[in-house]
Design an enzyme around this catalytic site. Structure first.
Site, PDB file in Angstrom:
ATOM      1  N   ASN A   1      -4.600 -33.507 -16.553  1.00  0.00           N
ATOM      2  CA  ASN A   1      -5.781 -33.001 -15.849  1.00  0.00           C
ATOM      3  C   ASN A   1      -6.943 -33.953 -16.089  1.00  0.00           C
ATOM      4  O   ASN A   1      -7.298 -34.224 -17.221  1.00  0.00           O
ATOM      5  CB  ASN A   1      -6.126 -31.597 -16.378  1.00  0.00           C
ATOM      6  CG  ASN A   1      -7.150 -30.896 -15.509  1.00  0.00           C
ATOM      7  OD1 ASN A   1      -7.967 -31.540 -14.857  1.00  0.00           O
ATOM      8  ND2 ASN A   1      -7.118 -29.585 -15.510  1.00  0.00           N
TER       9      ASN A   1
ATOM     10  N   ASP B   1       2.118 -26.293 -15.399  1.00  0.00           N
ATOM     11  CA  ASP B   1       0.731 -26.021 -15.771  1.00  0.00           C
ATOM     12  C   ASP B   1       0.131 -27.293 -16.367  1.00  0.00           C
ATOM     13  O   ASP B   1       0.169 -27.507 -17.576  1.00  0.00           O
ATOM     14  CB  ASP B   1       0.686 -24.873 -16.778  1.00  0.00           C
ATOM     15  CG  ASP B   1      -0.741 -24.409 -17.063  1.00  0.00           C
ATOM     16  OD1 ASP B   1      -1.685 -25.080 -16.602  1.00  0.00           O
ATOM     17  OD2 ASP B   1      -0.914 -23.387 -17.746  1.00  0.00           O
TER      18      ASP B   1
ATOM     19  N   CYS C   1      -6.551 -29.549 -11.798  1.00  0.00           N
ATOM     20  CA  CYS C   1      -5.355 -28.701 -11.900  1.00  0.00           C
ATOM     21  C   CYS C   1      -4.935 -28.218 -10.515  1.00  0.00           C
ATOM     22  O   CYS C   1      -3.747 -28.026 -10.257  1.00  0.00           O
ATOM     23  CB  CYS C   1      -5.601 -27.530 -12.834  1.00  0.00           C
ATOM     24  SG  CYS C   1      -7.128 -26.632 -12.505  1.00  0.00           S
TER      25      CYS C   1
ATOM     26  N   HIS D   1      -8.422 -21.773 -12.829  1.00  0.00           N
ATOM     27  CA  HIS D   1      -7.329 -22.669 -13.174  1.00  0.00           C
ATOM     28  C   HIS D   1      -6.189 -22.469 -12.181  1.00  0.00           C
ATOM     29  O   HIS D   1      -5.937 -21.355 -11.722  1.00  0.00           O
ATOM     30  CB  HIS D   1      -6.864 -22.353 -14.597  1.00  0.00           C
ATOM     31  CG  HIS D   1      -5.850 -23.317 -15.126  1.00  0.00           C
ATOM     32  ND1 HIS D   1      -6.091 -24.673 -15.185  1.00  0.00           N
ATOM     33  CD2 HIS D   1      -4.591 -23.129 -15.609  1.00  0.00           C
ATOM     34  CE1 HIS D   1      -5.015 -25.273 -15.688  1.00  0.00           C
ATOM     35  NE2 HIS D   1      -4.108 -24.357 -15.944  1.00  0.00           N
TER      36      HIS D   1
END
Length: 1115
Positions: free
Chosen positions: A199, A468, A204, A451
């Site tokens: 990131n 993630d 993200c 997020h």
């Protein structure tokens, strides 16, 4: 997403998370209520305890403290507390952090990892609560983490917004503690076979989309087959950057950076710290790739994968006429609000609308006709991308909101259901539109940030994975589907005996985008992609990059075995002085570096120098550098023979107290008459090494001309002939000498007295003499900088400033070279000259916020700063950007005036006009009204005006004519002016003036009805004993509503948001007797009906920073 920065920002929408640097011990006791719940699952590491804490702060506006702690609460068996700055932590926002309550008493090396959300509850409409979430590893150095700019103070303290009710603020925290060892030692490649993406700050959203596209193998193969060459640069070529990224995702063992790709988009650092919209990025990226695939072997791939078609139709009911239009789509936007699942959204998508009554269809051959209007699908694409409309514009509140309602989506999606109800007559019924779910993109958080991550099953097997950012984990189907439906979650009761009502809370993590793959195309799309699909030059390039990465990794692990030696020479000084640097002698980052094993004897290192520079060992003499007390850095003394017998590691340790610092040396080489190296001269204690710079005031140039040894007991007059020779002057040229002493914080460059010795002039080894031709006094004024001190002062303070028009904050308008010492007047005069403006006082400047990359909210006041340097500083950073406006009146005058924007509502016409009123700050509301009368059209000459404060479609205040305007804040409220109706001027003793508002009822997530006001509120006189039927007639006459529509309206008395519906015979005045309400606007006559009016084109209080930031790919 976690963005770290050492200082706060001005922008509301920037999702910046910072540790609070200013902490004191001990919580300050406040009334607190703790509600806790635990979620359980088979994966204990992934499903930690979730604790919820509620903090009620009473008398909030009367708090007289910079910071405030909550009571301690427990989450994950750890002690926590909330820290707030009620008036902001040096910003105009509420600052809020989660703090480890017992951090000072924990053992050395402690750490804990937590995901948490913080919220300020909206006590009028819960769905408008301000909420932000993040994650952080708490340590002794960063024992608190959160949001310096949580929400604007203007919103928090505004009584109409609902965040403060009866002067009470409610703050909520949800904390989930995870095992640190699991997060930091986890190997995604080893555990899942996949790697994540790093990131960059707020990317993200991009990472989740890139992982989804990468895991569509047919798409990946097409990207690999886009033609690129070995001469292409990834940061300037989207195809090559994407090929490189996909190759690394396929073959690397650790997470991948995306900087090359974002650079190829033309993004700067600020773009990477802006959270954009996944759907918008997806469309823009696909359009770019589609364009760059044209004329190549993969032309048309984007269309083949993602393009479908639907037919818009209008069909007349009573005549034989039908109009159709075919359109393509790459994704479909599906409603979430009011739909329980994907099928309900498709039903709504193809819902037939009847065009009749006032809304008849104008057909070309038959005129106005009753008709049916709708959409049907001609064909669906192999890869179906469904964008779920989780974000919607709330027209009544004039803001964006996130829809967190429960919304289900199936593992298999059958779009042929119910005999092909979604298909048009011309659709090919031979194609089976049965889809299987490939990926679920999730958004966690609120409308202003959050997020993104993705659940993907790459091969469409039963194995799901969560992508993630850097971390990839195995997940089960329940996690990927059911837990992303959204809606509410129920926490088990902690004290069942005391409270029988289970606690429900909204789930802020939910699906935002779905990708389905058609079963019949599955084999084609989930294809094999291997190295033969990758261009040879790309494989070679990326293999080389990987090898270089391994070398760097090896160097890093072996760094403790090596020493870096930086060797500066005369050649470096000649190259740098007057170009890259002006002060001191050399930039050590630009000289030759040697990486030597610490155990190597220094004498062997000299052999390496001989090979590199061609200087035989016997002709080398090395000097050690030293940092002086005045922060300059100069050669200090030659190395001794004893030092040269040591290893380079020992020498570095002896010379540098700073751990891991490099060893810096100056190589002295003496050249003979033939310019070949000769042995260096013997140096006695009386010899001092001086470095020489020559300045030319005509050219405004400084250069390095060499060095020499002088006797400390000698006088400068003894070296004048040598200096003239080095500079190319005549032997008897008169020259002035100066010593360059220091340059921070100010320049110090003093004349050298040529009649006294070097020692009395306090000159020593490593000192710098700057010299120039002596100028007659009468000619010195011909030059901007006639001598060395004035030139160095200029160089030290010069500053190129990029000026931008305030309303175009991304684009440079012009640049000026200024001095940091320029006064406020100097700067505005230069700007005015650039703009050909006669009056510099009409220039207004605004400073730059280095963190948000936007103008600061408040402009610089007239002569409000002393120097240009003060204009450019922002906390601990310095900018080179200023914004300017050209005012219509001088700024000193404007600062003594108050500017108000007033929306004037015409008494007899359906018109609203916006007027800017500018009056001295000591003026009254009466003065505003008098000024407004000169600008507006009144219904009659004797009309009286009043000024109202309107907020969210309610009237909060009628300003008394005597009120001072300097106390009026129109930043958040709309100021409305209107004529006072005649009937209000002659109120009887039993007449009442009541508030009348339009409203609708919305069904909230808890199935309770919420009141939403809209439209223009107004006052109405009601008479004693008057019935609703009588009042309705007067309202219809006032609003001119058609009879048929007006018959559908309902009427209610509302107090504190609760409606009591009225009948025609009810006496209105009897309802308006209560006095126990917070404000008059909280009880009103409500007109319930649908809001059919178009949104007003004006916004009276438009904030210049409140604009959307679209995704742009520039290349």
């Amino acid at each position: 997403m976690t963005v770290m920065t050492p200082a706060p920002i001005d922008q509301e929408d920037e999702e910046m998370l910072v540790p609070n640097p200013d902490l004191v011990e001990g919580p300050q006791p406040l009334e607190a209520q703790i509600e806790m719940g635990i979620t359980t699952d088979s994966q204990q590491v992934e499903d930690p305890q979730i604790s919820r804490f509620t903090w009620r702060i009473e008398n909030f506006t009367r708090l007289n403290t910079k910071k405030l702690y909550s009571d301690i609460f427990v989450a994950g068996s750890y002690k926590w507390r909330i820290l707030i700055f009620p008036k902001g932590n040096n910003v105009d926002h509420l600052s809020m952090y989660l703090d480890v309550a017992d951090s000072t008493s924990l053992p050395y090396g402690w750490s804990r990892y937590a995901q948490f959300s913080l919220a300020v509850v909206n006590q009028i409409h819960n769905k408008y609560s301000a909420r932000k979430d993040t994650q952080h590893q708490f340590t002794a150095r960063e024992s608190d983490w959160g949001f310096t700019s949580f929400m604007p103070l203007g919103e928090l303290y505004d009584p109409g917004r609902g965040y403060l009710l009866n002067d009470t603020c409610i703050i909520e925290a949800e904390v989930a503690v995870r095992r640190v060892v699991d997060y930091w030692t986890y190997d995604s490649k080893k555990e899942t076979g996949f790697v994540g993406l790093k990131n960059q700050g707020a990317t993200c959203y991009m990472n989740s989309l890139l992982q989804t596209l990468y895991h569509i193998p047919y798409f990946r193969k097409a990207v690999y087959h886009m033609p690129t060459t070995e001469n292409d640069v990834p940061s300037a070529s989207i195809p090559l950057a994407l090929q490189s990224l996909f190759y690394k995702l396929q073959y690397s063992d650790s997470s991948i950076a995306t900087k090359e790709l974002t650079k190829s988009f033309g993004w700067d650092t600020h773009d990477s710290f802006m959270q954009h919209d996944v759907q918008e990025l997806n469309r823009v990226l696909c359009e770019k790739l589609e364009d760059k695939m044209k004329g190549t072997v993969v032309e048309g791939t984007i269309q083949q994968l993602f393009e479908g078609h639907h037919m818009n139709y209008i069909e007349c009911i009573n005549v034989d006429y039908k109009s159709t239009r075919k359109e393509s789509f790459y994704d479909l936007q599906l409603d979430v609000k009011g739909c329980r699942d994907v099928y309900a959204s498709f039903d709504k998508y193809v819902e037939v609308e009847r065009l009749e009554g006032d809304n008849k269809y104008q057909s070309e051959p038959y005129g106005l006709q009753d008709a049916k209007k709708g959409v049907l699908f001609i064909d669906f694409p192999p890869v179906l991308q469904l964008q779920l409309k989780r974000f919607e514009y709330d027209f009544m509140r004039d803001i964006m909101v996130k829809i967190n309602d429960r919304y289900e989506f199936p593992l298999q999606l059958d779009l042929d259901r119910e005999n092909g109800k979604y298909l048009s007559p011309e659709a090919n019924r031979g194609i089976r539109n049965l889809y299987t779910l490939h990926s679920v993109l999730v958004h966690s958080g609120g409308v202003h940030g959050g997020h993104y991550y993705a659940f993907i099953r790459p091969t469409l097997s039963d194995h799901w994975f969560k992508f993630d950012d850097e971390r990839v984990t195995k997940e089960d189907m329940k996690r990927a589907l059911e837990e992303q439906y959204g809606g509410e979650e129920e926490l088990p009761q902690t004290n069942p005996g005391f409270n029988n009502t289970p606690f429900k809370f909204t789930k802020y993590s939910n699906a935002y985008m779905l990708v389905y793959i058609r079963e019949s195309d599955k084999e084609k799309i989930i294809c094999n992609v291997d190295e033969k699909d990758i261009a040879e030059h790309l494989r070679v390039r990326l293999t080389r990059e990987q090898e270089e990465k391994e070398i760097k990794k090896k160097e890093k692990t072996e760094a403790h075995l090596y020493t870096i030696i930086k060797v500066a020479r005369d050649e470096d000084l000649v190259e740098q002085i007057g170009r890259d640097i002006y002060f001191d002698l050399v930039d050590h980052d630009k000289v030759k570096s040697f990486r030597m094993q610490k155990q190597m004897p220094f004498n062997l290192f000299k052999d390496e120098v001989a090979k590199e520079f061609g200087i035989p060992v016997q002709f080398q003499r090395f000097w050690l550098w030293a940092k002086r007390q005045n922060h300059t850095y100069r050669p200090n003394r030659p190395m001794t023979h004893l030092e040269e017998t040591q290893t380079v590691g020992q020498l570095r340790e002896a010379c540098n107290k700073v751990h891991n610092a490099d060893l810096k040396l100056f190589l002295e080489v003496k050249l003979g008459l033939d310019l070949r190296p000769i042995p260096p001269p013997d140096k006695t204690k009386d010899d001092i090494l001086l470095f020489l710079k020559q300045y030319d005031p005509e050219k405004e140039e400084m250069r390095y001309v060499g060095r020499l040894f002088a006797k400390a007991t000698g006088k400068p007059t003894e070296i004048l002939t040598k200096l003239n020779e080095m500079a190319g002057y005549a032997p008897d040229e008169e020259i002035d000498l100066y010593e360059e002493i220091k340059f921070e914080p100010q320049v110090m460059c003093d004349p050298i007295d040529q009649k006294i010795t070097f020692r009395f002039n306090q000159l020593e080894d490593g000192d710098i003499i700057c010299f120039q031709k002596s100028l007659p006094k009468e000619t010195s004024n011909q030059f901007r900088y006639p001598d060395v001190p004035s030139f160095l002062e200029y160089v030290h303070n010069r500053q190129v400033v990029h000026f931008r028009v305030l309303e175009k904050p991304k684009d440079d308008d012009f640049c000026l070279e200024l001095s940091k010492l320029h006064t406020y007047d100097d700067v505005v005069e230069r700007v005015a000259r650039q703009l050909d403006l006669e009056d510099p006082s009409k220039i207004r400047l605004t400073s730059h916020n280095c963190y948000s990359q936007q103008p600061k909210p408040q402009p610089i006041k007239y002569r409000g700063v002393d120097r240009l340097s003060d204009m450019l500083v922002h906390y601990n950073q310095t900018s080179d950007i200023l914004y300017y406006e050209v005012l219509d009146i001088p700024l000193p005058e404007l600062q003594y005036l108050k500017t108000l924007k007033v929306a004037f509502h015409h008494a007899t016409k359906d018109e609203v006009s916006i007027h800017t009123i500018r009056l001295p700050k000591q003026s009254t509301v009466g003065d505003v009204i008098n000024e407004l009368k000169k600008k507006v059209e009144l219904s009659h000459l004797n009309a009286e005006l009043r000024l109202l404060e309107v907020f969210y479609h309610k009237i909060y205040k009628i300003f008394p004519a005597s009120d001072k305007i300097e106390n009026i804040n129109d930043q958040y409220w709309t100021l409305r002016a209107e004529e006072i109706p005649e009937e209000e001027k002659s109120l009887g003793p039993h007449d009442r003036l009541i508030h009348v508002y339009h409203f609708t009822k919305e069904t909230a997530q808890n199935h309770m009805h919420q009141i939403q006001n809209f439209g223009e509120p107004f006052f109405l006189v009601i008479h004693d004993g008057e019935t609703l039927a009588e009042v309705k007639l007067r309202i219809q006459k006032k609003l001119q509503v058609p009879v048929e529509e007006y018959a559908k309206w309902k009427f209610a008395f509302l107090a504190l948001g609760r409606p009591e519906y009225l009948g025609d015979t009810d006496i209105i005045s009897s309802r308006f007797q209560r006095r126990d309400v917070y404000g008059a606007w909280e009880q009103y006559l409500g007109l319930e009906h649908s809001d059919n009016a178009p949104k007003k084109a004006y916004v009276a209080n438009q904030n210049r920073h409140a604009f959307e930031k679209p995704v742009k790919i520039y290349n």
